[in-house]
Design an enzyme around this catalytic site. Structure first.
Site, PDB file in Angstrom:
ATOM      1  N   CYS A 253      23.436-103.884  10.078  1.00  0.00           N
ATOM      2  CA  CYS A 253      22.946-102.897   9.122  1.00  0.00           C
ATOM      3  C   CYS A 253      23.958-101.762   8.989  1.00  0.00           C
ATOM      4  CB  CYS A 253      21.615-102.355   9.604  1.00  0.00           C
ATOM      5  SG  CYS A 253      21.639-101.991  11.349  1.00  0.00           S
TER       6      CYS A 253
ATOM      7  N   GLU B  14      12.963 -98.968   9.906  1.00  0.00           N
ATOM      8  CA  GLU B  14      14.430 -98.916   9.810  1.00  0.00           C
ATOM      9  C   GLU B  14      14.882-100.018   8.866  1.00  0.00           C
ATOM     10  OE1 GLU B  14      16.085 -96.648  11.386  1.00  0.00           O
ATOM     11  OE2 GLU B  14      14.493 -95.922  12.705  1.00  0.00           O
TER      12      GLU B  14
HETATM   13  P1  NAD Z   1      13.815-109.133   6.992  1.00  0.00           P
HETATM   14  O1  NAD Z   1      13.283-107.891   6.380  1.00  0.00           O
HETATM   15  O2  NAD Z   1      13.920-110.326   6.143  1.00  0.00           O
HETATM   16  O3  NAD Z   1      12.928-109.539   8.229  1.00  0.00           O
HETATM   17  C1  NAD Z   1      12.597-108.619   9.260  1.00  0.00           C
HETATM   18  C2  NAD Z   1      11.290-109.033   9.919  1.00  0.00           C
HETATM   19  O4  NAD Z   1      10.232-108.833   9.013  1.00  0.00           O
HETATM   20  C3  NAD Z   1      11.223-110.484  10.330  1.00  0.00           C
HETATM   21  O5  NAD Z   1      10.602-110.581  11.566  1.00  0.00           O
HETATM   22  C4  NAD Z   1      10.384-111.101   9.244  1.00  0.00           C
HETATM   23  O6  NAD Z   1       9.707-112.267   9.632  1.00  0.00           O
HETATM   24  C5  NAD Z   1       9.415-109.998   8.945  1.00  0.00           C
HETATM   25  N1  NAD Z   1       8.797-110.043   7.611  1.00  0.00           N
HETATM   26  C6  NAD Z   1       9.285-110.573   6.492  1.00  0.00           C
HETATM   27  N2  NAD Z   1       8.437-110.363   5.466  1.00  0.00           N
HETATM   28  C7  NAD Z   1       7.395-109.679   5.954  1.00  0.00           C
HETATM   29  C8  NAD Z   1       6.211-109.138   5.395  1.00  0.00           C
HETATM   30  N3  NAD Z   1       5.926-109.272   4.106  1.00  0.00           N
HETATM   31  N4  NAD Z   1       5.384-108.451   6.182  1.00  0.00           N
HETATM   32  C9  NAD Z   1       5.663-108.268   7.483  1.00  0.00           C
HETATM   33  N5  NAD Z   1       6.759-108.762   8.060  1.00  0.00           N
HETATM   34  C10 NAD Z   1       7.621-109.463   7.321  1.00  0.00           C
HETATM   35  O7  NAD Z   1      15.226-108.734   7.642  1.00  0.00           O
HETATM   36  P2  NAD Z   1      16.248-109.622   8.455  1.00  0.00           P
HETATM   37  O8  NAD Z   1      16.923-110.574   7.553  1.00  0.00           O
HETATM   38  O9  NAD Z   1      15.619-110.159   9.673  1.00  0.00           O
HETATM   39  O10 NAD Z   1      17.285-108.501   8.923  1.00  0.00           O
HETATM   40  C11 NAD Z   1      18.295-108.040   8.123  1.00  0.00           C
HETATM   41  C12 NAD Z   1      17.940-106.709   7.515  1.00  0.00           C
HETATM   42  O11 NAD Z   1      17.595-105.800   8.528  1.00  0.00           O
HETATM   43  C13 NAD Z   1      19.081-106.070   6.779  1.00  0.00           C
HETATM   44  O12 NAD Z   1      18.628-105.497   5.599  1.00  0.00           O
HETATM   45  C14 NAD Z   1      19.562-105.006   7.738  1.00  0.00           C
HETATM   46  O13 NAD Z   1      20.239-103.943   7.136  1.00  0.00           O
HETATM   47  C15 NAD Z   1      18.292-104.583   8.372  1.00  0.00           C
HETATM   48  N6  NAD Z   1      18.514-103.962   9.662  1.00  0.00           N
HETATM   49  C16 NAD Z   1      18.334-102.624   9.777  1.00  0.00           C
HETATM   50  C17 NAD Z   1      18.557-101.996  10.992  1.00  0.00           C
HETATM   51  C18 NAD Z   1      18.375-100.524  11.162  1.00  0.00           C
HETATM   52  O14 NAD Z   1      18.347-100.072  12.306  1.00  0.00           O
HETATM   53  N7  NAD Z   1      18.261 -99.746  10.124  1.00  0.00           N
HETATM   54  C19 NAD Z   1      18.961-102.772  12.088  1.00  0.00           C
HETATM   55  C20 NAD Z   1      19.122-104.141  11.926  1.00  0.00           C
HETATM   56  C21 NAD Z   1      18.866-104.723  10.709  1.00  0.00           C
END
Ligand code: NAD
Length: 949
Positions: A746, A712
């Site tokens: 999001c 997501e």
């Molecule tokens: P992010 O992608 O920076 O981080 C998400 C998670 O991924 C964290 O736990 C992070 O440590 C981990 N991560 C980062 N790099 C990684 C890698 N290379 N490999 C594996 N894991 C890794 O996102 P964020 O800042 O925590 O959240 C905000 C984002 O999430 C926004 O883009 C938002 O739109 C999205 N979001 C989407 C939904 C949905 O349901 N579609 C819901 C909430 C948030």
């Protein structure tokens, strides 16, 4: 029949005799004819009201004709159903004659809505003087969403006082919620300050003129606040003005409110007015309560309301030494009861009055006046266009099947029926929803919830700083958790793992899988439900932690905790449906079965913005499906995630079956790449999501399976505002969607696409309403919105504000505190579809407004981009709403409401395109991603022998 009842009957029959044979204006002439038809046909009634509701917003005759046809097509020219009205409507459906609809509606509205000018008011007073009857004036208008609109409301009321003065002591009805753009019980003190600032000049003038100010009652959620404010007004503003308040007999708790007012009257030594009404928001209140899972505050049947109305009438009239009762009703029996009480108690005209609405029930009004009852007419005043909402409410009320006006004048009920003693039936029991139900959000309208939440914040603060050491291995680093609103405040220390620890965790999870995978589904569901119960029992403390760790405002924090509970309960009930083998098709000699099985080790990589809900949702789904789980929370949500881990273990999930690996991107990447991982559930940014998809789908040496990725990602969500949209609702919905949790959802609205001429008005109201929002520490409920999550998030938002300045025109920018990771909220106009502000996810309080020539173009603009998460449309044309449904390729489309706040099981959530894989969380398909399906087909034939089935 006792003496009193005999008296009621005698008075009632006398009034009936005087009133019968006449119809009120409402049911006379062209209006009356059409309403009568509408009352016989719910769809026609609905169509007519929708048309009248949209009229003020329609620009030209073509628009009017379009709407008329859209709402009333089946009736146009249909002599059978609509008679000659149908023929007239058909004519009006031609653009050349459509103006007549507006003309007609305005004329009709003038029958109920006074002209707001000295002359207009003098005319109404003159008309009523002959009865005789006094008046109370009520300035009706649009919802007040900005300070400018609240100032305008105050100015109108001051003008009304002036115009009334030559005719005697002025009498006004006042909506307190219209005196402040932010009227919210959560911020009771701030609301009081803002309302009182505008009340001061008004009450000073009222005092000088000896005027009466009746505080009108509004919807239930703000009732406690309105009543508190009223009693404070009485205490804080002495002088010669007469305070009065409206109370609604349909609320079960109104007798308690009456007691409070009686006590306050006794205490203050002032005679307080009480306008007793039945209550006008029945349908709306029932709908809201049902949607929120809150108890319905009204008495369950109409007769119970009528009975309570009578007992409160008696109660108030008996205490007319300290209160001044105004019996506001069009009901023959209710007024007869009031008169009988006045007689019984020997009350003269100075001790009570009857009230009725202008233009609604003249025959009864005249009969009461002729009977010598003290009478006051409630006259709403205002612009015809903005008064339409008032008109609709009154028309809806009075044409409803239970309306006494309808029953008296159209239904032809005779005196015996109209005067029958109300007989409350047994209230129907609470609906008992089978299966899953959302946990209701906290209701902050009462003081208890506010006091408890504040206490929870203190309790959590006393537990800080929290420390979470690594149990398994020496840490590779420390993460310091800070309060985004006060970066100097350290909330906790987390010891971090590294990629090597990922191997240990996966090995433990792999070993734990076999036992968990064969644990019966019933037991796994029990554990999930126990977890839900534990979280629910600690909801305040967990929400308070989010206020500090993620800078969530109170309501947002509570909603996040409630959503976590919902996910646990929902997936438990969904898993029960998937459990076991089911037969597909059996043939003689062949049995065919189908079922689901868990996959293995699941890795849950969560974002921070819904700190408990999302990690809980993904983890609950994986666990209940029978997988073992390693949670990898985002750094800014580590404290919340550790709470979840503790609760899961306490509820009975074995330690190795659910683990938490605290770390950053490197740990996440190590887990994703691990050869023994079967499922990756990720929610986060598009960039990381795409990386994960690529890594997961690149087989590692020794890997003999395809990793299943649930992914997501972000959004760039648009709300389209059609030319005919209800701007009160659009502005409220856009601001909630764009700035809720400072734009860090999001689902947030980050583009508004305004159709045609609505653009300028929308933009102006958006900017004014945004200026009334408060930004500051989320701990203080006086603030609507808080800071961003990190310094980096703030820098990113600020960079986009610079981009916005270069690409478009800054129409509003808010101010924010210096300390803390705040970005000033901003609204930009003149953004073009190719601009970065129209295409890139900002994840902060930055809103881009675009202009579209027509509705189809607006939908095309909304669809233009990489994402497909949420979207919204405000329109009143059914055809446009249907078109939106057809063309919007988003996972969650919201029509005429805000686009955030999806509820588990009710609005399954998740996007397509570069927003997600298209299977929605909190929906019926989600769990299957954590399972594999298999079928078993058995040949049961043995040499021609067929065993019995
Ligand atoms: P992010 O992608 O920076 O981080 C998400 C998670 O991924 C964290 O736990 C992070 O440590 C981990 N991560 C980062 N790099 C990684 C890698 N290379 N490999 C594996 N894991 C890794 O996102 P964020 O800042 O925590 O959240 C905000 C984002 O999430 C926004 O883009 C938002 O739109 C999205 N979001 C989407 C939904 C949905 O349901 N579609 C819901 C909430 C948030």
């Amino acid at each position: 029949m006792n003496d009193f009842e005999a008296h009621v009957q005698a008075i009632g029959r006398r009034l009936y005799g005087r009133a019968s044979g006449r119809r009120p204006r409402l049911f006379r002439g062209l209006t009356g004819g059409l309403l009568e038809k509408a009352m016989a046909d719910e769809r026609l009634r609905g169509g007519l009201f929708q048309l009248v509701d949209a009229l003020p917003q329609l620009r030209d005759a073509g628009d009017i004709a379009d709407h008329l046809r859209a709402y009333l097509a089946p009736y146009l020219g249909d002599m059978k159903h609509t008679g000659w009205h149908g023929a007239l409507l058909a004519l009006a459906g031609r653009p050349s004659l459509a103006w007549s609809v507006r003309w007609f509606t305005r004329r009709m509205a003038r029958g109920f809505l006074g002209e707001e000018s000295g002359r207009g008011i003098a005319r109404i007073l003159h008309e009523l003087a002959g009865l005789p009857a006094a008046v109370t004036l009520d300035a009706v208008g649009e919802a007040v969403l900005s300070d400018a609109e609240a100032d305008a409301y105050l100015a109108r009321n001051l003008a009304l006082l002036g115009w009334l003065t030559p005719h005697g002591r002025p009498h006004l009805s006042l909506k307190l919620s219209a005196l402040s753009a932010r009227f919210d019980a959560l911020d009771a003190a701030g609301t009081r300050r803002r309302v009182f600032a505008r009340l001061e000049p008004l009450l000073a003038e009222a005092s000088r003129l000896g005027a009466t100010i009746t505080v009108d009652m509004e919807h239930y959620e703000i009732k406690p606040l309105i009543l508190d404010l009223f009693l404070d007004m009485v205490a804080d503003f002495p002088g010669d003005w007469q305070p009065a308040v409206a109370l609604q007999a349909y609320l079960a708790e109104t007798p308690v409110d009456v007691m409070r007012v009686l006590e306050a009257a006794q205490h203050s030594g002032r005679r307080l007015g009480v306008r007793l009404v039945k209550g006008a928001y029945w349908d709306q209140e029932s709908a809201w309560a049902a949607q929120r899972g809150w108890p319905i505050p009204m008495l369950r049947d109409k007769a119970a309301t009528d009975a309570q109305y009578e007992s409160l009438t008696a109660n108030l009239m008996e205490r007319s030494d300290v209160v001044f009762p105004a019996i506001a009703s069009h009901n023959l029996r209710s007024q007869a009861v009031a008169l009988a009480n006045a007689h019984r108690l020997g009350l003269d005209d100075s001790r009570w009055e009857a009230q009725m609405l202008h233009g609604m029930a003249e025959p009864l009004r005249d009969a009461l006046a002729a009977d010598g009852a003290p009478l006051r007419i409630y006259v709403p005043t205002g612009e015809l266009d903005t008064g339409i909402a008032y008109l609709i409410r009154r028309l809806l009320e009075n044409t409803a099947a239970t309306s006494v006006l309808r029953q008296s004048y159209i239904g032809g009920l005779d005196a015996t029926a109209l005067l029958a003693v109300p007989q409350p039936g047994l209230p129907p029991g609470e609906p008992n929803p089978a299966g899953f139900a959302n946990l209701p959000l906290l209701d902050f309208s009462g003081e208890t919830a506010r006091v408890d939440f504040a206490q929870a914040l203190r309790t959590v603060r006393a537990s800080l700083p929290r420390r979470h050491p690594l149990a398994e291995a020496p840490p590779v680093g420390q993460h310091r958790v800070c309060n985004p609103a006060r970066p100097a405040e350290v909330l906790g220390e987390i010891e971090l793992a590294d990629a090597a620890d990922a191997n240990t965790a996966v090995a433990a999870a792999r070993d734990a899988f076999p036992a968990w995978s064969v644990t019966p589904v019933a037991e796994r569901c029990r554990v999930l439900r126990r977890t839900a119960d534990l979280i629910e029992s600690r909801r305040l403390e967990l929400a308070a932690l989010e206020v500090l760790e993620e800078a969530k405002p109170w309501r947002e924090a509570d909603a996040d905790v409630a959503e976590a509970v919902d996910f646990l309960r929902y997936y438990a009930s969904e898993m029960e449906k998937l459990d076991g083998w089911r037969t597909t098709t059996d043939f003689p000699g062949e049995s065919n079965r189908f079922g689901y099985a868990p996959r293995g080790v699941a890795v849950v990589i969560a974002p921070w913005n819904f700190p408990l809900a999302l990690i809980t949702g993904m983890t609950a789904a994986a666990l209940v499906a029978g997988n073992s789980v390693i949670m990898k929370p985002a750094l800014p949500a580590m404290l919340a995630a550790h709470e979840l881990l503790a609760v899961l273990h306490e509820a009975g999930v074995p330690a190795a079956t659910v683990q938490l690996l605290p770390g950053g991107a490197d740990v996440g990447a190590a887990l994703v790449g691990h050869v023994d991982v079967q499922v990756i559930a990720f929610t986060g940014s598009r960039q990381v999501g795409l990386q994960i998809l690529q890594a997961a789908h690149t087989p590692m040496p020794g890997q003999h399976h395809i990793k299943q990725v649930v992914c997501e990602m972000g959004g760039k969500n648009a709300i389209v505002v059609d030319a005919d949209a209800d701007l009160d609702e659009a502005v409220t919905g856009i601001l909630a969607s764009a700035f809720g949790y400072s734009g860090q959802k999001c689902s947030a609205c980050s583009r508004v696409i305004a159709v045609g001429a609505v653009h300028d008005r929308l933009l102006a109201r958006l900017a004014e309403a945004a200026a009334a929002t408060g930004w500051g520490e989320p701990e203080d409920p006086a603030n609507d919105h808080g800071p961003l999550i990190t310094e980096a998030a703030r820098a990113k938002a600020l960079a986009y504000i610079d981009i916005g300045r270069a690409e478009g025109r800054l129409v509003w920018q808010g101010s924010v505190p210096e300390d803390g990771w705040y970005a000033p909220p901003a609204i930009f106009a003149d953004i073009q579809p190719q601009h970065r502000l129209a295409r890139e996810e900002v994840f902060g309080p930055v809103l881009a407004v675009l202009r579209a020539p027509d509705f189809a173009a607006a939908l095309a603009m909304a669809a233009d981009g990489d994402y497909g998460l949420t979207g919204g449309v405000y329109s009143r044309l059914p055809g446009h709403l249907a078109l939106a449904q057809e063309r919007c390729r988003v996972g969650n489309l919201y029509l005429n409401r805000r686009i955030t706040g999806a509820r588990v099981g009710v609005q399954p959530f998740g996007g397509i395109a570069l927003s997600g894989t298209g299977v929605q969380a909190g929906g019926p398909d989600y769990l299957k991603q954590f399972l594999w399906s298999r079928s078993v087909s058995a040949n049961t034939q043995r040499h021609g022998f067929m065993p019995p089935a």
